[in-house]
Enzyme design. Structure first.
Site, PDB file in Angstrom:
ATOM      1  N   ARG A   1      41.019  46.621  38.152  1.00 26.69           N
ATOM      2  CA  ARG A   1      41.330  46.388  39.325  1.00 26.69           C
ATOM      3  C   ARG A   1      40.972  45.002  40.119  1.00 26.69           C
ATOM      4  O   ARG A   1      40.912  44.592  41.615  1.00 26.69           O
ATOM      5  CB  ARG A   1      40.942  47.330  40.551  1.00 26.69           C
ATOM      6  CG  ARG A   1      42.377  48.809  40.254  1.00 26.69           C
ATOM      7  CD  ARG A   1      42.196  49.814  40.806  1.00 26.69           C
ATOM      8  NE  ARG A   1      42.420  49.646  42.320  1.00 26.69           N
ATOM      9  CZ  ARG A   1      42.276  50.218  43.079  1.00 26.69           C
ATOM     10  NH1 ARG A   1      41.815  51.294  42.551  1.00 26.69           N
ATOM     11  NH2 ARG A   1      43.138  50.228  44.523  1.00 26.69           N
TER      12      ARG A   1
ATOM     13  N   ARG B   1      19.549  58.694  66.828  1.00 31.40           N
ATOM     14  CA  ARG B   1      20.939  58.175  66.613  1.00 31.40           C
ATOM     15  C   ARG B   1      21.620  59.356  66.563  1.00 31.40           C
ATOM     16  O   ARG B   1      21.415  60.438  66.898  1.00 31.40           O
ATOM     17  CB  ARG B   1      21.268  57.621  64.963  1.00 31.40           C
ATOM     18  CG  ARG B   1      20.295  56.706  64.710  1.00 31.40           C
ATOM     19  CD  ARG B   1      20.490  56.240  63.528  1.00 31.40           C
ATOM     20  NE  ARG B   1      19.478  55.144  62.509  1.00 31.40           N
ATOM     21  CZ  ARG B   1      20.160  54.315  62.614  1.00 31.40           C
ATOM     22  NH1 ARG B   1      21.089  53.516  63.332  1.00 31.40           N
ATOM     23  NH2 ARG B   1      19.405  52.838  62.421  1.00 31.40           N
TER      24      ARG B   1
ATOM     25  N   PRO C   1      32.953  54.459  41.412  1.00 30.10           N
ATOM     26  CA  PRO C   1      31.620  54.924  40.569  1.00 30.10           C
ATOM     27  C   PRO C   1      30.809  55.510  42.216  1.00 30.10           C
ATOM     28  O   PRO C   1      30.622  54.468  42.550  1.00 30.10           O
ATOM     29  CB  PRO C   1      31.102  54.184  39.504  1.00 30.10           C
ATOM     30  CG  PRO C   1      32.489  53.274  39.382  1.00 30.10           C
ATOM     31  CD  PRO C   1      33.619  53.190  40.433  1.00 30.10           C
ATOM     32  N   GLU C   2      30.375  56.223  41.648  1.00 26.26           N
ATOM     33  CA  GLU C   2      28.985  56.713  42.097  1.00 26.26           C
ATOM     34  C   GLU C   2      27.693  56.305  42.084  1.00 26.26           C
ATOM     35  O   GLU C   2      27.728  56.709  40.698  1.00 26.26           O
ATOM     36  CB  GLU C   2      29.281  57.629  43.190  1.00 26.26           C
ATOM     37  CG  GLU C   2      30.219  58.083  43.906  1.00 26.26           C
ATOM     38  CD  GLU C   2      30.034  58.809  45.488  1.00 26.26           C
ATOM     39  OE1 GLU C   2      28.797  58.857  45.902  1.00 26.26           O
ATOM     40  OE2 GLU C   2      31.383  59.563  46.063  1.00 26.26           O
TER      41      GLU C   2
ATOM     42  N   HIS D   1      41.854  42.970  30.794  1.00 25.87           N
ATOM     43  CA  HIS D   1      40.980  43.348  31.201  1.00 25.87           C
ATOM     44  C   HIS D   1      38.937  42.547  31.035  1.00 25.87           C
ATOM     45  O   HIS D   1      38.496  43.621  32.269  1.00 25.87           O
ATOM     46  CB  HIS D   1      41.123  44.753  32.206  1.00 25.87           C
ATOM     47  CG  HIS D   1      43.035  44.228  32.838  1.00 25.87           C
ATOM     48  ND1 HIS D   1      43.158  44.240  33.472  1.00 25.87           N
ATOM     49  CD2 HIS D   1      43.822  45.806  32.909  1.00 25.87           C
ATOM     50  CE1 HIS D   1      44.236  44.592  34.308  1.00 25.87           C
ATOM     51  NE2 HIS D   1      44.587  45.710  33.584  1.00 25.87           N
TER      52      HIS D   1
END
Ligand code: ZN
Length: 287
Positions: free
Chosen positions: A123, A166, A2-3, A104
Site C-alpha cells: 500500500r 488536561r 503494525p503497532e 511491491h
C-alpha cells in the site's frame, strides 16, 4: 497497521542479520513511498556498515558507520523479509495475505555474503528517511514524538506531568503521539482496562495510584505482546506461512459483548466510538 510491539519484534528478527553487516548495495525500485526518498539515498547507504539496530516508537532505526541513520516506518502494510542465499523466507510479516508480490519489493538491501533484506509494502504508506545520527531526535519524523513507552522514560512522575491539567479523555491522551509515542488503539484499550481507568476520564483527573497502575499496565501489555511476537517469530522459522498480526489474546479489544475478564467483575465488554475509533471497555470495573 503494525503497532509498537510488532515493530520491536521486527527489530529483534532483523538484528541478527543486519547488526554489523556490510550493505554492499541498496537498490531502490521506485523514487518514493509515502514520501520521496532523500536525495542520493542509494549512494549514501551502499558500501556502509550497519551499527546496531534501534527503534523509536514505531520507527525502525538503522544506524550506519557513515554517521547517518535510516529511519524506516512500515506504514499500513510494510514488511521486512530476509532472504539468505539459497533460501527464501520471510522473517517478519504484517500481512494476512501470505502472497508476496515482487512488484511491491520497493527497497532491497544487498548484504555481504548474499543475504538480502527486502522492504515490501503493497500500500506504500511506509517511509524511509536518512538523517544524521547525531541529534537524531531532531529528524522530522522523530522530533515531535513524546515519551517512549518502553524503557525508563515512562514513569509515574513523568506521566503525571504529561497529564496534569488536561481535559481530553484518557483514551485520546494515550493515543496522542506527542505525549506518549507508539501506543495504538489496541494497546490503549488493553492498558486502560488493566488499570481500571474509564477511557472517557479527563486525563488530568487521575489520582497517583491510578497513574502508577497505568504505567505498569502500559509496560505489561507491550512486554507481553513482544514476548508473544518473539515466540511467533521462532515458530515461524519452522513453518511456511505468514506471521500476520500476533495471535495474541487481547482481553477487551475486539471482544464486544463478552464477559469482562477482570477477576471478580461481572461486567460486559462494550464497544463505543471515540474520535472515530472503536474503544473496548467495561463500565463496571473501569471508573
Ligand atoms: Zn469489568
Amino acid at each position: 497497521m503494525p503497532e509498537l510491539p510488532e515493530v520491536e519484534t521486527v527489530r529483534r528478527g532483523l538484528a541478527p542479520h543486519l547488526d554489523g553487516a556490510l550493505i554492499e548495495a541498496l537498490v531502490l525500485n521506485r523514487a518514493d513511498l509515502r514520501f520521496p526518498f532523500p536525495p542520493d539515498l542509494a549512494r549514501r547507504v551502499s558500501g556502509r556498515r550497519v551499527l546496531t539496530l534501534g527503534r523509536r516508537a514505531k520507527y525502525l532505526l538503522i544506524p550506519l558507520d557513515s554517521g547517518e541513520t535510516l529511519i524506516l516506518h512500515l506504514g499500513m502494510s510494510g514488511r521486512m523479509i530476509v532472504e539468505r542465499r539459497g533460501e527464501a523466507g520471510a522473517l517478519a510479516e504484517f500481512h494476512h495475505d501470505v502472497t508476496r508480490l515482487p512488484q511491491h519489493d520497493h527497497v532491497i538491501f544487498h548484504l555481504e555474503g548474499g543475504t538480502r533484506v527486502v522492504f515490501n509494502d503493497p500500500r506504500r504508506f511506509g517511509s524511509l528517511d536518512l538523517r544524521p545520527s547525531e541529534n537524531l531526535d531532531q529528524a522530522p519524523a522523530l522530533s515531535s514524538l513524546g515519551l517512549e513507552p518502553l524503557g525508563n522514560a515512562l514513569h509515574p512522575e513523568a506521566l503525571t506531568a504529561l497529564l496534569a491539567g488536561r481535559r481530553m479523555p484518557m483514551k485520546a491522551a494515550l493515543l496522542d503521539q506527542r505525549l506518549i509515542a507508539g501506543l495504538g488503539n489496541i494497546y490503549v484499550c488493553e492498558a486502560l482496562h488493566r488499570s481500571r481507568i474509564a477511557p472517557d476520564r479527563p486525563a488530568g483527573s487521575l489520582k497517583g495510584r491510578e497513574i502508577e497502575a497505568l504505567v505498569v499496565a502500559i509496560r505489561d501489555v507491550l512486554a507481553e505482546a513482544i514476548e508473544a511476537g518473539g515466540s511467533t517469530l521462532r515458530d515461524f522459522r519452522h513453518e511456511d506461512g505468514s506471521l500476520g498480526y500476533f495471535q495474541h489474546a487481547f482481553r477487551v479489544y475486539d471482544r464486544e459483548g463478552e464477559p469482562c475478564p477482570a477477576p471478580g467483575c461481572r461486567g460486559i465488554v462494550r464497544r463505543t466510538v471515540q474520535s472515530g475509533r472503536s474503544t473496548f471497555h467495561c463500565r463496571e470495573c473501569q471508573r
